[in-house]
Design a protein around this motif. Structure first.
Motif, short mmCIF file in Angstrom:
data_model
loop_
_atom_site.label_atom_id
_atom_site.label_comp_id
_atom_site.label_asym_id
_atom_site.label_seq_id
_atom_site.Cartn_x
_atom_site.Cartn_y
_atom_site.Cartn_z
N VAL A 350 31.43 39.89 36.79
CA VAL A 350 32.83 39.84 36.35
C VAL A 350 33.68 39.60 37.59
N ALA A 351 34.25 38.41 37.70
CA ALA A 351 35.07 38.06 38.86
C ALA A 351 36.54 38.19 38.49
N VAL A 352 37.27 39.02 39.26
CA VAL A 352 38.65 39.35 38.89
C VAL A 352 39.39 39.74 40.16
N TYR A 353 40.70 39.51 40.18
CA TYR A 353 41.51 40.05 41.28
C TYR A 353 41.48 41.57 41.20
N ALA A 354 41.47 42.21 42.37
CA ALA A 354 41.37 43.67 42.41
C ALA A 354 42.48 44.34 41.61
N THR A 355 43.70 43.83 41.71
CA THR A 355 44.81 44.46 41.01
C THR A 355 44.66 44.41 39.49
N PHE A 356 43.94 43.39 38.98
CA PHE A 356 43.80 43.25 37.54
C PHE A 356 42.68 44.12 36.97
N LEU A 357 41.76 44.56 37.82
CA LEU A 357 40.70 45.44 37.31
C LEU A 357 41.27 46.81 36.94
N ASN A 358 42.43 47.16 37.52
CA ASN A 358 43.07 48.43 37.14
C ASN A 358 43.20 48.54 35.63
N ARG A 359 43.45 47.40 34.99
CA ARG A 359 43.73 47.39 33.55
C ARG A 359 42.48 47.72 32.74
N ALA A 373 24.90 50.15 32.66
CA ALA A 373 24.71 48.71 32.46
C ALA A 373 24.77 47.98 33.80
N PRO A 374 23.83 47.09 34.06
CA PRO A 374 23.83 46.33 35.32
C PRO A 374 24.87 45.21 35.31
N VAL A 375 26.10 45.58 35.56
CA VAL A 375 27.21 44.63 35.65
C VAL A 375 27.72 44.64 37.08
N THR A 376 27.93 43.46 37.64
CA THR A 376 28.48 43.36 38.99
C THR A 376 29.94 42.92 38.92
N LEU A 435 31.72 44.57 44.43
CA LEU A 435 31.94 43.99 45.76
C LEU A 435 33.43 43.73 45.88
N ARG A 436 34.01 44.02 47.02
CA ARG A 436 35.44 43.80 47.23
C ARG A 436 35.68 43.08 48.55
N PHE A 437 36.65 42.16 48.54
CA PHE A 437 37.03 41.46 49.76
C PHE A 437 38.48 41.02 49.64
N PRO A 438 39.14 40.79 50.78
CA PRO A 438 40.58 40.49 50.75
C PRO A 438 40.85 39.01 50.50
N LYS A 439 42.12 38.67 50.48
CA LYS A 439 42.58 37.30 50.36
C LYS A 439 42.48 36.61 51.71
N GLY A 440 42.20 35.30 51.68
CA GLY A 440 42.28 34.53 52.92
C GLY A 440 40.94 34.20 53.52
N SER A 441 40.96 33.93 54.81
CA SER A 441 39.76 33.52 55.54
C SER A 441 38.84 34.70 55.81
#
Length: 606
Positions: A350-359, A373-376, A435-441
């Motif tokens: 499940v690929a999502v912006y971090a702020t939207f996973l709050n919902r 459940a094995p969900v990444t 897994l979490r990572f920031p915006k940008g390079s």
């Protein structure tokens, strides 16, 4: 020609003739294209609602009449009309105009709404409040896009609005057939039938009990005004179906079928020297690696909530279209649907912006984790994102993650560790991973000098002294290494470790911490309940008396600005961290905290 400068607020707008209003629409588009392409920001959404915004402000009298906007990046024309045109050169700049509605900026911005599918609930509550308080002299108008109707919360609100014949709300459906990308599911199919077929059959809105007006050309100001006045006169909840074109009036946007210039980056400054080769973006690294792993792992499927390209899933979707699911703006559904896919023997990503996973926290907790459940979950834009402001800083995830039993959380520090973490996550079969990572390079890779039970050691002391253990969380590795060098200059022995997998807290990290005089943790998330708090608790549970300093963000909403400036303002630089640690070790101030450290001016030695 009628220009923006000649119109002073909505009152002046209502005095214009129709031809003058059409001239004003052209001038608003000119300003939007000039300024947004220079500063960066959301361009296509605003271009698509220029005439609609003008009609709304000519028919209704804001701020007495309350005009509410869903997904506030479409409010740029609204900002221009309500007296903020002169500030557009500061859009999304530190101290400048917000890219979303802002109550601090204007009385015309009632809600600071930058996430989708929420506006109808606000409208329902306002209408109920007006009925209870006897406020009959004002209208409630809610503008929502067809893309936002893919969110379940919108339908929960419609269900209540339909039951309120004595609570009039004008719902303006801005139907441009897309959210970030083309809208998916049964809702757009139904709206398409309403656009193209005769009105012999009722709309879904009428079947719910709402009145329905339209469809109306969303770029015809006269037709819009007529439809809005009619709707306001009905005295009951009504949907006004407006057909608009995202990116209207800007040829490059109109010709771009991918996202109609949903958002643009700032115009680059002129350069005299050759431009260096760009470093890979975090999103691109993830997308490329997932597509490559898809060949070797047929059980892997990908889900997105209307943000296929922004979350890096384009390559995977091109290669495996049958294994890619865009569920629309519906993060809660995405997460529970992923749980179902996992129960069916697949491994969803499940690929999502971090702020939207709050919902979708409840779904992560009880629909995924409870079932092991094995969900990444792959969280883009984690930590400080900067110019989108308070609603988009992904600084809450590490705090929320601590409450999810069995969730394993990785925070890669660079492109190499992101690829490695993704491979490791897809191998987990007995529970969820994130897994979490920031915006940008992603920047240059930072090699480890050693490994310890799965943890990466990034720096070892030059002597046998074990004074301080610096624990780096994700992209803060470079800051930690700079801090370590500064601390070492004062004669202290410093070890820097990157656990990579930060939750649950590794036993090896606790053992290592027990042997140091001070442990300091550094993260770009909220300090309250974050990774540092979990490490401190784990040390305490092990009986350690080792003091722990947690460096992170204060638990408050942060204004928009550059990521580096925001981090510096809250002490997340090598200089600040080193000073706090040295003072603590030297015993000059055993209560040193981030709040005691005065931020450095932008451009100062940090």
């Amino acid at each position: 020609m009628t220009s923006i400068a000649s119109v002073h607020g909505p009152d002046g707008l209502r005095a214009l003739t129709l031809p003058q209003t059409e001239e004003l629409a052209a001038d608003i588009r000119r300003l939007l294209v000039e300024e947004v392409t220079r500063t960066g920001g959301h361009l296509g959404p605003g271009l698509g609602v220029v005439e609609l915004t003008l009609a709304l402000h000519r028919v209704f009298e804001s701020p007495r009449d309350q005009i509410l906007w869903d997904t506030g990046h479409q409010t740029y024309p609204h900002k221009i009309i309500t007296g903020r045109a002169a500030a557009f050169g500061t859009l999304r700049q530190p101290g400048g105009l917000s890219g979303y509605p802002s109550r601090a900026e204007s009385a015309h911005d009632l809600i600071e709404n930058s996430h989708a599918s929420t506006v109808l609930s606000y409208a329902d509550g306002l209408a109920k409040a007006h009925r209870l308080t006897g406020a009959t002299d004002r209208a409630v108008v809610a503008v929502i896009g067809d893309g936002a109707l893919t969110g379940g919360m919108a339908w929960e609100a419609l269900n209540n609005l339909a039951d309120g014949a004595d609570r009039p709300v004008v719902v303006v459906l801005n139907d441009n057939t897309r959210s970030y990308a083309p809208t998916v599911g049964g809702i757009p199919a139904h709206l398409a039938r309403l656009r193209t077929e005769d009105r012999s059959s009722h709309s879904v809105f009428e079947n719910l009990g709402l009145a329905y007006v339209g469809p109306v050309d969303g770029h015809d100001i006269a037709a819009l005004e007529e439809a809005l006045r009619h709707a306001a006169g009905l005295g009951r909840p009504v949907v006004v179906h407006c057909l608009t074109e995202k990116g209207r009036g800007h040829a490059p946007a109109e010709q771009d079928e991918a996202d109609r210039f949903h958002a643009v980056r700032p115009r680059p400054a002129a350069r005299t020297a050759p431009r260096p080769a760009p470093e890979p973006a975090w999103t691109d690294v993830f997308g490329e690696e997932l597509a490559a792993l898809g060949d070797r792992h047929p059980e892997v499927v990908a889900l997105t909530a209307a943000m296929l390209a922004p979350t890096g899933l384009t390559a995977f979707a091109d290669r495996f279209p049958d294994r890619t699911f865009d569920v629309g703006i519906a993060e809660q559904h995405a997460v529970t649907s992923a749980a179902g896919l996992a129960l069916g023997g697949l491994h969803p990503v499940v690929a999502v912006y971090a702020t939207f996973l709050n919902r979708a926290f409840d779904q992560m907790l009880l629909d995924v984790a409870l079932h092991r459940a094995p969900v990444t979950f792959v969280l883009d834009r984690a930590g400080v994102t900067g110019d989108d402001g308070a609603s988009h800083n992904g600084m809450w995830d590490l705090t929320l993650f601590q409450m999810v039993p069995g969730l394993r959380v990785a925070a890669p520090r660079d492109a190499a560790t992101l690829r490695r973490a993704l491979r490791e996550a897809l191998a987990v079969q007995d529970g969820p991973t994130a897994l979490r990572f920031p915006k940008g390079s992603a920047g240059p890779d930072i090699p480890a000098v050693a490994t310890l039970d799965g943890m990466d050691v990034l720096r070892r002391p030059g002597s046998y002294a074990r004074d301080v253990l610096l624990v780096s969380v994700g992209a803060m590795a470079g800051v930690c290494l700079e801090a370590a060098d500064r601390i070492a200059e004062h004669g202290f022995g410093v070890t820097v470790v990157d656990p990579r997998w930060i939750a649950p807290v590794p036993d090896a990290l606790v053992e290592l911490g027990l042997g140091h005089a001070l442990v300091a943790t550094v993260e770009d998330g909220g300090r309250s309940g974050g990774a540092g708090a979990a490490i401190s608790q784990a040390l305490a549970d092990a009986g350690a008396r080792t003091p722990v300093r947690t460096f992170g963000l204060p638990q408050r909403f942060l204004d928009h600005g550059r990521r580096d400036d925001i981090l510096a303002a809250h002490g997340l630089t090598g200089r600040h961290i080193a000073r706090a640690v040295v003072e603590a070790l030297a015993g000059r101030d055993d209560s040193v905290s981030i709040g005691d450290l005065a931020p450095q001016p932008v451009g100062a030695d940090q």
